[in-house]
Write a protein that holds these residues in place. Structure first.
Motif, PDB file in Angstrom:
ATOM      1  N   LEU A  51       0.939  -1.198  -0.089  1.00 21.82           N
ATOM      2  CA  LEU A  51      -0.032   0.133   0.061  1.00 21.82           C
ATOM      3  C   LEU A  51       0.814   1.186  -0.076  1.00 21.82           C
ATOM      4  CD1 LEU A  51      -2.392  -1.183   2.746  1.00 21.82           C
ATOM      5  CD2 LEU A  51      -2.848  -1.342   0.233  1.00 21.82           C
ATOM      6  N   THR A  52       0.476   1.897  -0.852  1.00 24.85           N
ATOM      7  CA  THR A  52       1.036   3.475  -0.685  1.00 24.85           C
ATOM      8  C   THR A  52       0.148   4.702  -0.141  1.00 24.85           C
ATOM      9  OG1 THR A  52       0.648   3.829  -2.944  1.00 24.85           O
ATOM     10  CG2 THR A  52       2.802   3.073  -2.499  1.00 24.85           C
ATOM     11  N   PRO A  53       0.511   5.643   0.490  1.00 30.12           N
ATOM     12  CA  PRO A  53      -0.320   6.878   0.845  1.00 30.12           C
ATOM     13  C   PRO A  53      -1.172   7.482  -0.298  1.00 30.12           C
ATOM     14  CG  PRO A  53       1.708   6.992   1.925  1.00 30.12           C
ATOM     15  CD  PRO A  53       1.894   5.935   0.670  1.00 30.12           C
ATOM     16  N   THR A  54      -2.180   7.906   0.038  1.00 26.48           N
ATOM     17  CA  THR A  54      -3.092   8.782  -0.873  1.00 26.48           C
ATOM     18  C   THR A  54      -3.587   9.875  -0.220  1.00 26.48           C
ATOM     19  OG1 THR A  54      -5.149   7.645  -0.882  1.00 26.48           O
ATOM     20  CG2 THR A  54      -3.550   6.812  -2.440  1.00 26.48           C
ATOM     21  N   ALA A  55      -4.201  10.803  -0.769  1.00 25.25           N
ATOM     22  CA  ALA A  55      -4.776  11.851   0.053  1.00 25.25           C
ATOM     23  C   ALA A  55      -6.127  11.594   0.786  1.00 25.25           C
ATOM     24  CB  ALA A  55      -5.365  12.916  -0.988  1.00 25.25           C
ATOM     25  N   GLY A  56      -6.706  10.322   0.524  1.00 23.69           N
ATOM     26  CA  GLY A  56      -7.817   9.895   1.387  1.00 23.69           C
ATOM     27  C   GLY A  56      -7.574   8.652   2.264  1.00 23.69           C
ATOM     28  N   GLY A  57      -6.308   8.185   1.972  1.00 26.16           N
ATOM     29  CA  GLY A  57      -5.904   6.947   2.768  1.00 26.16           C
ATOM     30  C   GLY A  57      -4.822   6.249   2.404  1.00 26.16           C
ATOM     31  N   VAL A  72      -6.957  -2.673  -3.944  1.00 23.11           N
ATOM     32  CA  VAL A  72      -7.313  -2.224  -2.630  1.00 23.11           C
ATOM     33  C   VAL A  72      -7.357  -0.811  -2.354  1.00 23.11           C
ATOM     34  CG1 VAL A  72      -6.914  -2.601   0.158  1.00 23.11           C
ATOM     35  CG2 VAL A  72      -6.646  -4.519  -1.600  1.00 23.11           C
ATOM     36  N   ARG A  73      -8.495  -0.173  -1.633  1.00 25.87           N
ATOM     37  CA  ARG A  73      -8.318   1.202  -1.286  1.00 25.87           C
ATOM     38  C   ARG A  73      -8.978   1.065   0.040  1.00 25.87           C
ATOM     39  NH1 ARG A  73      -8.133   5.952  -4.070  1.00 25.87           N
ATOM     40  NH2 ARG A  73      -8.587   4.664  -6.020  1.00 25.87           N
ATOM     41  N   LEU A  74      -7.975   1.469   0.931  1.00 19.95           N
ATOM     42  CA  LEU A  74      -8.224   1.675   2.375  1.00 19.95           C
ATOM     43  C   LEU A  74      -8.590   3.310   2.813  1.00 19.95           C
ATOM     44  CD1 LEU A  74      -5.853  -0.572   3.789  1.00 19.95           C
ATOM     45  CD2 LEU A  74      -8.092  -0.978   3.304  1.00 19.95           C
ATOM     46  N   THR A  75      -9.740   3.723   3.295  1.00 23.49           N
ATOM     47  CA  THR A  75     -10.005   4.997   3.936  1.00 23.49           C
ATOM     48  C   THR A  75     -10.366   4.822   5.544  1.00 23.49           C
ATOM     49  OG1 THR A  75     -12.498   4.666   3.596  1.00 23.49           O
ATOM     50  CG2 THR A  75     -10.898   5.882   1.833  1.00 23.49           C
ATOM     51  N   ARG A  76      -9.837   5.889   6.087  1.00 27.90           N
ATOM     52  CA  ARG A  76     -10.118   5.787   7.656  1.00 27.90           C
ATOM     53  C   ARG A  76     -11.544   5.836   8.062  1.00 27.90           C
ATOM     54  NH1 ARG A  76      -6.991   7.362  12.058  1.00 27.90           N
ATOM     55  NH2 ARG A  76      -5.222   7.828  10.524  1.00 27.90           N
TER      56      ARG A  76
END
Length: 308
Positions: A51-57, A72-76
């Motif tokens: 995983l790498t950081p994005t503006a949303g997670g 995969v996309r992870l958000t807080r």
């Protein structure tokens, strides 16, 4: 992340945590999912997040060995916005703040028995007593005890290797031992094996104010019944039926007891004994009449017991 500082996640269809080994490779966060198949076997990697950081997670892939990668996309998650599916209680709110994974698993409708005298938590399958017509405060206290043990049971099962998750784990029972006008008492019994060196067990007693659900210390009823005095009376009550080894253990142990109320008296069980002598933690019931001189008869709690 759980309270012990370990990372994990779970699938809703299974509701058991999968542990994650965390490392970094430059800007990439690597999370290796590990599972133990059997007690004598080392953990194996069953999946890996990159995983790498994005503006949303975070975003990236999850890949199982020999399989194609999945995006995969992870958000807080903002758990403060998750609706409560149980009555609000101090323990439920604390679980939401301190152990989000356990909260998400346990924050769902529980199953009340037809007579209203017990509630079953469906994932851990733990059942805990209830009192029909109980106050909101007492119901919250009983729910919080059940939450505590249900979370422990799920954590115990997740810590076991897959081959033991059906046969071992967290065995729990609770019973109301006294229902009075002012007081309610419960005795809890736990035996568990979570993959350590040996199984363990303990008993815990609760004395609760029936109106508020707040704990009532023994000293609120019997102020002269100090821990040291409890030890003297406990040994006296059991002396004739204790084997010499347990008598020696209890004589040398600190005066530490868990207590619950019964129809006939105050039940004291030694607590904090080392595992090797835990079998010596025998309960002694001290009759109310014997304890009358220790009681504070100005207390509404004592009055409710001695008016019986």
């Amino acid at each position: 992340m759980n309270p012990a500082g370990e990372s994990g996640y779970f699938y809703e269809r299974r509701n058991l945590d999968l542990w994650l080994e965390v490392r970094r490779s430059g800007a990439t966060l690597i999370l290796e999912e590990t599972v133990r198949r059997a007690l004598a076997e080392p953990a194996v990697v069953t999946g890996c997040f990159a995983l790498t950081p994005t503006a949303g997670g975070l975003q990236g892939t999850w890949r199982a060995p020999g399989k194609a990668a999945l995006l995969v996309r992870l958000t807080r998650a903002d758990l403060s916005k998750v609706p409560l599916n149980l009555p609000s209680s101090p323990g439920l709110l604390a679980l939401r703040a301190e152990d989000p994974l356990a909260f998400l698993k346990l924050n769902r409708a529980w199953v009340k028995s037809a007579d209203g005298r017990s509630v079953r938590e469906p994932l851990s399958r733990l059942t805990y007593p209830r009192l029909p017509g109980a106050s909101a405060g007492l119901n919250a206290a009983l729910q919080d005890r059940q939450l505590k043990h249900a979370a422990a049971a799920l954590a115990c099962r997740a810590a076991l290797p897959e081959d033991l998750q059906i046969t071992e784990g967290y065995d729990f029972g609770a019973a109301v031992t006294l229902q009075g006008a002012r007081l309610v008492s419960v005795q809890e019994s736990v035996s568990y094996y979570c993959g350590g060196a040996y199984p363990d067990a303990y008993t815990e007693g609760l004395i609760l104010d029936r109106a508020t659900g707040q704990p009532v210390p023994v000293s609120a009823i019997w102020p002269k019944l100090t821990p040291a005095r409890q030890k003297v009376l406990h040994l006296k009550a059991l002396n004739s039926r204790l084997d010499p080894e347990c008598l020696e253990v209890l004589q040398g142990a600190g005066p530490s007891f868990t207590a619950h109320l019964t129809a006939t008296g105050l039940a004291l069980t030694p607590s904090g004994l080392p595992h090797v002598v835990a079998a010596c933690a025998e309960t002694a019931t001290l009759p109310y009449a014997t304890l009358r001189a220790e009681a504070n008869m100005a207390s509404v709690y004592a009055q409710s017991l001695y008016a019986r």
